[in-house]
Each structure stands twice: as structure tokens, then as C-alpha cells.
Scaffold this motif. Structure first.
Motif, short mmCIF file in Angstrom:
data_model
loop_
_atom_site.label_atom_id
_atom_site.label_comp_id
_atom_site.label_asym_id
_atom_site.label_seq_id
_atom_site.Cartn_x
_atom_site.Cartn_y
_atom_site.Cartn_z
N TYR A 45 0.83 -1.19 0.00
CA TYR A 45 0.00 0.00 0.00
C TYR A 45 0.87 1.25 0.00
O TYR A 45 1.87 1.34 0.73
CB TYR A 45 -0.91 0.02 1.24
N ALA A 46 0.47 2.21 -0.79
CA ALA A 46 1.19 3.48 -0.84
C ALA A 46 0.95 4.27 0.43
O ALA A 46 -0.10 4.12 1.09
CB ALA A 46 0.74 4.28 -2.06
N ASP A 47 1.87 5.10 0.77
CA ASP A 47 1.73 6.01 1.91
C ASP A 47 0.46 6.83 1.74
O ASP A 47 0.18 7.38 0.67
CB ASP A 47 2.96 6.94 1.94
N THR A 59 -2.78 5.66 2.07
CA THR A 59 -3.94 4.93 1.57
C THR A 59 -4.44 3.93 2.62
O THR A 59 -3.63 3.31 3.32
CB THR A 59 -3.61 4.16 0.27
N ASP A 78 4.32 6.02 5.92
CA ASP A 78 5.76 5.76 5.97
C ASP A 78 6.39 6.38 7.20
O ASP A 78 7.56 6.10 7.50
CB ASP A 78 6.44 6.34 4.72
#
Length: 257
Positions: free
Chosen positions: A6-8, A10, A68
Motif C-alpha cells: 500500500y502506498a503512503d 492509503t 511511511d
């Protein structure tokens, strides 16, 4: 659909905190066809949702948003007039290190959510198929305030989405991707005095049949199936009172699983 990461910024996970662990485990396993392994619900061997025993307080689902940098989010939440409910901490752990780092917050309207900074575990490993999470949505009395808060903390932007006349609906977008829904607490809810809250939504093959099955298992149908722009939608509560939603996607929106 298998998910590898998962992207930062989301949403990445949801877990139910329950006053009766065994009852919740039996309910969701029977409703969604989940198994249980390594302390998590799994669907076809992949982590799909979490569960933990709760000491005091009502049973509830808690969503997590990937980050992150948990400490940076903590500062951003407090700067944006939110509140830290549980300070960042490492969770789980094995010979390879901690599962990740979690914290729990509330936005200015009181909606509770968590963040997850991955360690050895990144979040739900399957999504957007029957029995898995397919959406997250925030209901709040303050749409403008939600826009300000989540744009400050996660860089989200609010866009108006397709909806029926008189039933406004919005999407949070992050880097042009729709990541969650947003709607006002209005006539669609049993009371306009409900507090702001996040809801996790699971995909099902048949919305009406899933409502009947949930009731047979001791749950409650809080909102009967209704048509929405993407298909059929309903809100349920498990036997301990934890609310969640289900959706049966329209045929043209379904993927081949």
C-alpha cells in the motif's frame, strides 16, 4: 485481487475489537467464508482483516491508513486539531522483527482511525473480491472540516461523486486515486445526532442473501439493501454490535476473480 503493498496515505487494513472473541470469529467466518490463522482472519490463505479482544467499551471496527512515518502523522493530526488516542507503538513481532507500528487518532469531529507503518506485515493481502474489503467511508456532520483535516494529514482531496438526487456523496482522492468515501450524516442515518465515524465495507455476491445470513447468525441489519451508484449496499452489525457495510457490485463493475 491479491494486494502486495500500500502506498503512503492509503487505507490498508481494518480490524474488529470485540467483547467476545469466539463469537466474532464464528460470525465472520460463517458470513464471509473466512478462516483464522496467525491471529488474523484469512481468505484463501491471505490476510483479510484483523480481530482482537476488547476490554471495556463497545465492539467496533477500526480502519488503518498506511504511512511511511507514524511520528510525522502524529504531529500533523495534532496540528490539524485532531487527537492522539493511542501513541505510536510497535505491534506483533517475530524473529524477523515487528509486524509494524500502529497509532490511533480521532479527527476534529471525533471519527476514530488508526495508522499503520509496515514492518513485516503490510496490510490486507486481498481486496476487491467477495469476502474482502472493497471500500472505506467516513460519515461526518462536517464535510468541510473533514476536507481540511484529511488534506492536511494525508494529502487527500474531496471530489463530488455520482449519487442519487438529495443523497450527496463524495470521494477522498489521493494522487488522483479514489481511496475512501465521504458523506454527511443526514436522512440516510437513523439519527442526525450520530457521531462522526469510519465504516469498512466488504464485497459480497448477493447483498440481500448476506443480510439474511447475518441475521441468522445473530447479527442485525441496520440498513436494508438499497441501490447506490455502484450496486446494492447495506449496513450490518455483528452480534456484539460492531457496525460494518456490505456491497454487491453491479455486473459491469465486477472483475473476474
Amino acid at each position: 485481487m491479491r494486494v502486495r503493498g500500500y502506498a503512503d496515505g492509503t487505507p490498508c487494513w481494518a480490524a474488529v475489537a470485540t467483547s467476545n472473541f469466539e463469537s466474532s470469529r464464528a460470525f465472520y467466518s460463517s458470513l464471509f467464508g473466512w478462516d483464522f490463522a496467525d491471529g488474523r482472519f484469512v481468505l484463501d490463505g491471505r490476510a483479510v482483516a484483523g480481530v482482537r479482544e476488547r476490554d471495556g467499551g463497545p465492539s467496533a471496527w477500526l480502519i488503518s491508513i498506511s504511512t511511511d512515518d507514524t511520528d510525522q502523522v502524529t504531529h500533523a493530526v495534532e496540528d490539524a486539531q485532531g487527537r492522539t488516542r493511542s501513541i505510536p507503538r510497535a505491534t506483533g513481532g517475530s524473529d524477523n522483527g515487528a509486524d509494524g507500528r500502529a497509532a490511533i487518532f480521532a479527527d476534529p469531529a471525533g471519527a476514530v482511525f488508526a495508522t499503520w507503518q509496515r514492518g513485516t506485515f503490510g496490510g490486507a493481502q486481498v481486496a476487491m473480491e467477495p469476502g474482502a474489503i472493497c471500500w472505506y467511508e467516513l460519515a461526518t456532520p462536517d464535510i468541510a472540516g473533514a476536507d481540511d483535516f484529511y488534506s492536511t494529514v494525508f494529502g487527500w482531496r474531496v471530489h463530488e461523486a455520482a449519487s442519487a438526487p438529495g443523497d450527496p456523496y463524495f470521494e477522498f482522492r489521493h494522487n488522483d486515486d479514489a481511496v475512501a468515501g465521504l458523506l454527511p450524516i443526514d436522512h440516510r442515518f437513523p439519527s442526525r445526532d450520530l457521531p462522526a465515524h469510519w465504516t469498512v465495507c466488504f464485497m459480497v455476491d448477493d447483498c440481500a442473501r448476506s443480510c439474511d445470513r447475518a441475521a441468522d447468525l445473530g447479527g442485525t441489519v441496520a440498513r436494508k439493501p438499497m441501490t447506490v451508484s455502484t450496486g446494492w449496499y447495506a449496513r450490518l452489525a455483528d452480534p456484539q454490535g460492531a457496525h460494518f457495510a456490505i456491497i454487491e457490485l453491479a455486473d459491469e463493475l465486477r472483475m473476474d476473480f
